[in-house]
Design an enzyme around this catalytic site. Structure first.
Site, mmCIF file in Angstrom:
data_model
loop_
_atom_site.group_PDB
_atom_site.id
_atom_site.type_symbol
_atom_site.label_atom_id
_atom_site.label_comp_id
_atom_site.label_asym_id
_atom_site.label_seq_id
_atom_site.Cartn_x
_atom_site.Cartn_y
_atom_site.Cartn_z
ATOM 1 N N GLU A 112 42.760 34.321 46.101
ATOM 2 C CA GLU A 112 41.653 33.409 45.838
ATOM 3 C C GLU A 112 42.095 32.201 45.023
ATOM 4 O OE1 GLU A 112 38.519 35.559 43.912
ATOM 5 O OE2 GLU A 112 38.633 37.232 45.334
ATOM 6 N N CYS A 125 41.711 26.339 39.871
ATOM 7 C CA CYS A 125 42.092 27.633 39.306
ATOM 8 C C CYS A 125 42.881 28.384 40.367
ATOM 9 C CB CYS A 125 40.845 28.409 38.905
ATOM 10 S SG CYS A 125 41.178 30.044 38.217
ATOM 11 N N CYS A 132 46.237 42.423 40.409
ATOM 12 C CA CYS A 132 46.742 42.371 39.030
ATOM 13 C C CYS A 132 46.996 43.785 38.531
ATOM 14 C CB CYS A 132 45.732 41.670 38.113
ATOM 15 S SG CYS A 132 46.311 41.463 36.409
ATOM 16 N N CYS A 136 42.517 45.509 33.211
ATOM 17 C CA CYS A 136 41.388 45.241 32.312
ATOM 18 C C CYS A 136 40.114 45.699 33.017
ATOM 19 C CB CYS A 136 41.311 43.763 31.968
ATOM 20 S SG CYS A 136 42.806 43.143 31.136
ATOM 21 N N CYS A 139 37.329 43.297 34.699
ATOM 22 C CA CYS A 139 37.820 42.267 35.606
ATOM 23 C C CYS A 139 37.910 42.816 37.024
ATOM 24 C CB CYS A 139 39.191 41.787 35.134
ATOM 25 S SG CYS A 139 40.031 40.688 36.286
ATOM 26 N N SER A 216 47.665 30.999 31.613
ATOM 27 C CA SER A 216 46.926 32.042 30.916
ATOM 28 C C SER A 216 47.719 33.340 30.891
ATOM 29 C CB SER A 216 45.582 32.266 31.623
ATOM 30 O OG SER A 216 44.855 33.311 31.017
ATOM 31 N N SER A 239 44.166 35.459 26.646
ATOM 32 C CA SER A 239 42.932 36.213 26.859
ATOM 33 C C SER A 239 42.880 37.337 25.832
ATOM 34 C CB SER A 239 42.904 36.782 28.286
ATOM 35 O OG SER A 239 42.892 35.726 29.234
ATOM 36 N N LEU A 240 42.241 37.062 24.716
ATOM 37 C CA LEU A 240 42.247 38.010 23.596
ATOM 38 C C LEU A 240 41.099 39.008 23.719
ATOM 39 C CD1 LEU A 240 44.110 38.354 21.101
ATOM 40 C CD2 LEU A 240 42.305 37.247 19.769
ATOM 41 N N CYS A 361 37.266 35.978 39.210
ATOM 42 C CA CYS A 361 38.404 36.155 40.112
ATOM 43 C C CYS A 361 38.519 37.595 40.585
ATOM 44 C CB CYS A 361 39.682 35.714 39.410
ATOM 45 S SG CYS A 361 39.709 33.931 39.188
#
Length: 371
Positions: A112, A125, A132, A136, A139, A216, A239-240, A361
């Protein structure tokens, strides 16, 4: 109103092989391009000529490159320009200002990218991996797992396609954010190579300013330090999502390897080496990480680690279908921002585009896989 998934015919995908694509022009160095063309019987200057088409005119098909010998165009296409990205769906929202494209790669893998048009700029983006592996839980991409890394050319060609779209509209692509599918620093060498191509002037790249490129990461501390030493001036976005290790172990599982303090130490090193302000991404999740004390702790830790060289982007969560995670109410969001800012750390809410088109995403790819 934007179009919805039901506006598109269902597309059957071949069973993916999950293999890296054949070599593309954008995968090769200058010398490698010259050597490859020499093998095809073409002189050295053709490499520069083809690069001007690809990076300057956003052309990816040698058959349209009329200054190449007609007899050689198909040969060049077959050898150096395999089809990398085939559009599966394109959906729009924000009165046409946001365009999200679902691509199918050569092996059936889904990818994407999202093009967002703002007054005075256009931001793309892009994805650096198909899927991934960071897992997480809030996500959509993380829920699907990692298919594979993208090649340099698969990353770069997302930019070329968007630049061509903007050129057709009489405008230009100005900003790139590596915030699509995947963890960019887990595909480190290819991402850095792609950044250099994105930012080099034509004919070596698209000429987008390094200061307009954001990379990122969920916090791969060693790679953050490596990136700091690359001599680039990109923005680093971390990305905390929470300032405390206990909750971050759950929200960002890689925190079990690189704790908050180590990530912030690496971010400070990046700021020291590059002179660039670090962006902290914080997806605000109702009753999970939106508490007053977490806002206070976030501000204190960031001010201590980075001083004035940090900015917090609060991101209203775009929930994935069937997820237990939800966005914080606006009043809670506003109080969170106020408390972080009270610690001397600039904090703003990101303008969220594309919520109507599953713009978090991985959602579009998840929809396609489920169909």
């Amino acid at each position: 109103m934007g179009r919805t998934m039901s506006d598109f015919p269902q597309i059957q995908l071949l069973a993916p092989k999950r293999g890296m694509p054949p070599k593309h022009f954008a995968d090769l160095s200058k010398d490698e391009r010259i050597d490859a063309l020499k093998e095809l019987g073409l002189p050295k200057f053709r490499a520069d000529q083809i690069a001007r088409h690809y990076y300057g005119k956003f052309e990816a098909d040698p058959l349209t490159m009329t200054d190449l010998p007609e007899a050689q165009r198909q040969t060049v296409k077959d050898a150096l320009f395999p089809t990398l990205l085939t559009p599966v769906r394109t959906v729009e929202t924000d009165e046409g200002d946001t365009t999200k494209t679902l691509w199918r790669l050569h092996d059936g893998t889904l990818l994407e990218s999202v093009l967002m048009r703002y007054p005075g700029r256009a931001t793309l983006c892009i994805s650096s991996q198909a899927g991934c592996g960071m897992a997480c839980p809030f996500c959509a991409t993380g829920q699907g797992g990692l298919d594979r890394n993208l090649s340099v050319a698969e990353i770069v060609d997302q930019v070329r396609a968007a630049a061509a779209m903007m050129a057709a509209e009489g405008s230009r692509l100005s900003n790139i954010v590596f915030m699509g599918m995947g963890e960019p620093l887990a595909n480190y060498k290819r991402v850095v190579n792609a950044v250099r191509q994105i930012t080099q002037p034509s004919p070596d790249g698209f000429g987008i300013s390094q200061r307009n490129v954001t990379v990122s990461t969920v916090g791969l501390a060693p790679q953050i330090r490596m990136l700091a030493d690359e001599g680039l001036s990109c923005t680093l976005a971390v990305s905390l999502h929470t300032p405390d290790d206990e909750l971050r172990d759950e929200l960002v599982p890689v925190n079990n390897r690189f704790e908050v303090s180590e990530v912030l130490d690496a971010a400070r090193y990046y700021a020291d080496q590059t002179g660039r302000r670090v962006s902290i991404e914080y997806a605000l999740i109702r009753d999970m990480n939106d508490h007053d004390w977490r806002a206070d702790l976030l501000g204190k830790k960031l001010h201590s680690a980075l001083g004035s060289r940090v900015h917090v982007n609060v991101i209203p969560l775009n929930p994935t279908p069937g997820s237990k995670w939800d966005a914080s109410p606006k009043a809670r969001q506003d109080e969170f921002v106020r408390r972080v800012a009270a610690q001397g750390v600039p904090c703003t809410v990101r303008d969220t585009k594309g919520q109507e088109i599953a713009a978090a995403c991985g959602q579009l790819a998840a929809d396609e896989d489920a169909s």
